[in-house]
Enzyme design. Structure first.
Site, PDB file in Angstrom:
ATOM      1  N   ASP A 149     -39.424 -69.044-110.978  1.00  0.00           N
ATOM      2  CA  ASP A 149     -38.883 -67.902-110.231  1.00  0.00           C
ATOM      3  C   ASP A 149     -38.585 -68.340-108.789  1.00  0.00           C
ATOM      4  O   ASP A 149     -39.454 -68.921-108.125  1.00  0.00           O
ATOM      5  CB  ASP A 149     -39.961 -66.793-110.251  1.00  0.00           C
ATOM      6  CG  ASP A 149     -39.463 -65.470-109.712  1.00  0.00           C
ATOM      7  OD1 ASP A 149     -38.256 -65.200-109.820  1.00  0.00           O
ATOM      8  OD2 ASP A 149     -40.304 -64.696-109.200  1.00  0.00           O
ATOM      9  N   HIS A 150     -37.390 -68.079-108.318  1.00  0.00           N
ATOM     10  CA  HIS A 150     -36.999 -68.376-106.924  1.00  0.00           C
ATOM     11  C   HIS A 150     -37.244 -69.828-106.495  1.00  0.00           C
ATOM     12  O   HIS A 150     -37.842 -70.072-105.439  1.00  0.00           O
ATOM     13  CB  HIS A 150     -37.714 -67.429-105.937  1.00  0.00           C
ATOM     14  CG  HIS A 150     -37.274 -66.016-106.060  1.00  0.00           C
ATOM     15  ND1 HIS A 150     -36.057 -65.566-105.585  1.00  0.00           N
ATOM     16  CD2 HIS A 150     -37.871 -64.943-106.631  1.00  0.00           C
ATOM     17  CE1 HIS A 150     -35.935 -64.272-105.862  1.00  0.00           C
ATOM     18  NE2 HIS A 150     -37.013 -63.865-106.501  1.00  0.00           N
TER      19      HIS A 150
HETATM   20  P1  13P Z   1     -40.910 -56.798-107.887  1.00  0.00           P
HETATM   21  O1  13P Z   1     -41.492 -57.056-106.542  1.00  0.00           O
HETATM   22  O2  13P Z   1     -40.072 -55.538-107.886  1.00  0.00           O
HETATM   23  O3  13P Z   1     -41.914 -56.795-108.969  1.00  0.00           O
HETATM   24  O4  13P Z   1     -39.874 -57.995-108.191  1.00  0.00           O
HETATM   25  C1  13P Z   1     -40.319 -59.198-108.754  1.00  0.00           C
HETATM   26  C2  13P Z   1     -39.268 -60.252-108.766  1.00  0.00           C
HETATM   27  O5  13P Z   1     -38.094 -60.015-108.561  1.00  0.00           O
HETATM   28  C3  13P Z   1     -39.706 -61.626-109.050  1.00  0.00           C
HETATM   29  O6  13P Z   1     -38.666 -62.532-108.902  1.00  0.00           O
HETATM   30  O1  G3H Z   2     -40.000 -62.529-105.997  1.00  0.00           O
HETATM   31  C1  G3H Z   2     -41.160 -62.661-105.670  1.00  0.00           C
HETATM   32  C2  G3H Z   2     -42.209 -62.610-106.717  1.00  0.00           C
HETATM   33  O2  G3H Z   2     -42.838 -61.353-106.721  1.00  0.00           O
HETATM   34  C3  G3H Z   2     -43.180 -63.746-106.549  1.00  0.00           C
HETATM   35  O3  G3H Z   2     -43.957 -63.524-105.437  1.00  0.00           O
HETATM   36  O4  G3H Z   2     -43.775 -65.665-104.181  1.00  0.00           O
HETATM   37  O5  G3H Z   2     -45.689 -64.076-103.797  1.00  0.00           O
HETATM   38  O6  G3H Z   2     -45.558 -65.401-105.928  1.00  0.00           O
HETATM   39  P1  G3H Z   2     -44.807 -64.752-104.784  1.00  0.00           P
HETATM   40 ZN    ZN Z   3     -37.265 -62.043-107.395  1.00  0.00          ZN
END
Ligand code: 13P
Ligand code: G3H
Ligand code: ZN
Length: 317
Positions: free
Chosen positions: A83-84
């Protein structure tokens, strides 16, 4: 069915008018809560790991927890996603380390630079059988280190999506239509409304292409109230209405990201547990209801929001 990429999941979801839940994982209880719900409901699921999750729990621990969940739930397909990802190096490390999908998020960079870095990740990922999610447009709130002030968010510009997808070769695209990360997505007293016109315009230009929605927690008020009742302080926490997420899932949105709702489910229940059992100090005692709350919340999403219950069977066909 084991560890899979998201390719088939998204194809079936697109054509079937549903979406796959992408839930963030940071520890064993979260992995268990999510996959027990998905397993019992025969739903495909994406487990996603952020840079922060890797820093907290360690890459190997998270991969091994996901492998354990796959052994325990052999009847459902599970994708393991970064993620990201904020750099080629981070994406490469996850590709080399067993992930089946990565996100390269260069959405804060200028358009051409976003294309350049995304393309580089796609080339490496595809050569290793891994798929890539990219992002165009910026969500309000906090995306790891990138902080965007509410009201200054940039919706995705539909006129850019075709060029971006064709030049990068990415497999799915996260767009900004008014969602944001965290538990404070809309101002109290205002009516939360996603920009479906932007989504529809993107869909028209990318027919059949899977769209991703970040920032899609609904911030269930039962959890916010639980947090506030038992010593927390989260006034005005508001999320995306579930009916709007359901509508998005019926359209071209194939992946819906949820993290904050997991945090709220756990925190509300742990706070309640501590308040009701001030003498308890065994982590298993308070993590058990927290894990159950994650499981119930995910089951609710799968059944009532994503529409992915029973769809694991689609992926064997
Ligand atoms: P929320 O903060 O709405 O749960 O989004 C999570 C997210 O987009 C993780 O990439
Ligand atoms: O997009 C963000 C997600 O909620 C992940 O959050 O970077 O704090 O793990 P984090
Ligand atoms: Zn996100």
């Amino acid at each position: 069915m084991g560890l899979v990429t998201t390719t088939e999941m998204f194809r079936k979801a697109y054509n079937g008018g549903y979406a796959i839940g992408a839930f963030n994982v940071n520890n064993m209880e979260i992995v268990q809560g999510i996959t027990e719900a998905a397993g019992e409901l025969n739903s495909p699921v994406i487990l996603q790991v952020s840079k922060g999750a890797r820093a907290y729990a360690n890459h190997t621990y998270l991969v091994k927890l996901v492998e354990a969940a796959i052994i325990e739930n052999p009847q459902i397909p599970i994708a393991l996603h970064l993620d990201h990802g904020d750099s080629f190096e981070l994406c490469k490390s996850c590709i080399d380390g067993g992930f089946t999908s990565v996100m390269i998020d260069a959405s804060s960079k200028p358009f051409e630079e976003n294309i350049e870095i995304t393309k580089k990740v796609v080339e490496y990922a595809h050569a290793h059988g891994v798929v890539v999610e990219a992002e165009l447009g910026t969500l309000a709130g906090v995306e790891d280190e990138v902080s965007v002030e509410a009201g200054k968010e940039m919706y995705t510009r539909p006129e850019e999506v075709e060029e971006f997808v064709s030049k990068t070769g990415c497999d799915s695209l996260a767009i900004a239509i008014g969602t944001s990360h965290g538990a404070y997505k809309f101002k109290p007293g205002t009516k939360p409304q996603l920009r479906f016109d932007v989504l529809e315009e993107c869909t028209k230009r990318l027919p059949g292409f899977p769209i991703v929605l970040h920032g899609s927690s609904s911030v269930p008020q039962e959890f916010v109230e639980m947090v506030n009742q038992y010593g927390g302080n989260m006034p005005g926490a508001i999320g995306v209405p579930e009916d709007q997420l359901r509508h998005a899932a019926e359209l071209s949105v194939c992946k819906i990201n949820i993290d904050s709702d997991i945090r709220l489910a756990m925190t509300g229940n742990i706070r309640k547990y501590f308040a009701e059992h001030p003498d308890h100090f065994d982590p298993r005692q308070y993590l058990k209801p927290a894990r159950q709350a994650v499981k119930d919340m995910v089951a609710h999403k799968i059944t009532n929001v994503l529409g992915s219950a029973g769809k694991a069977a689609d992926l064997t066909k």
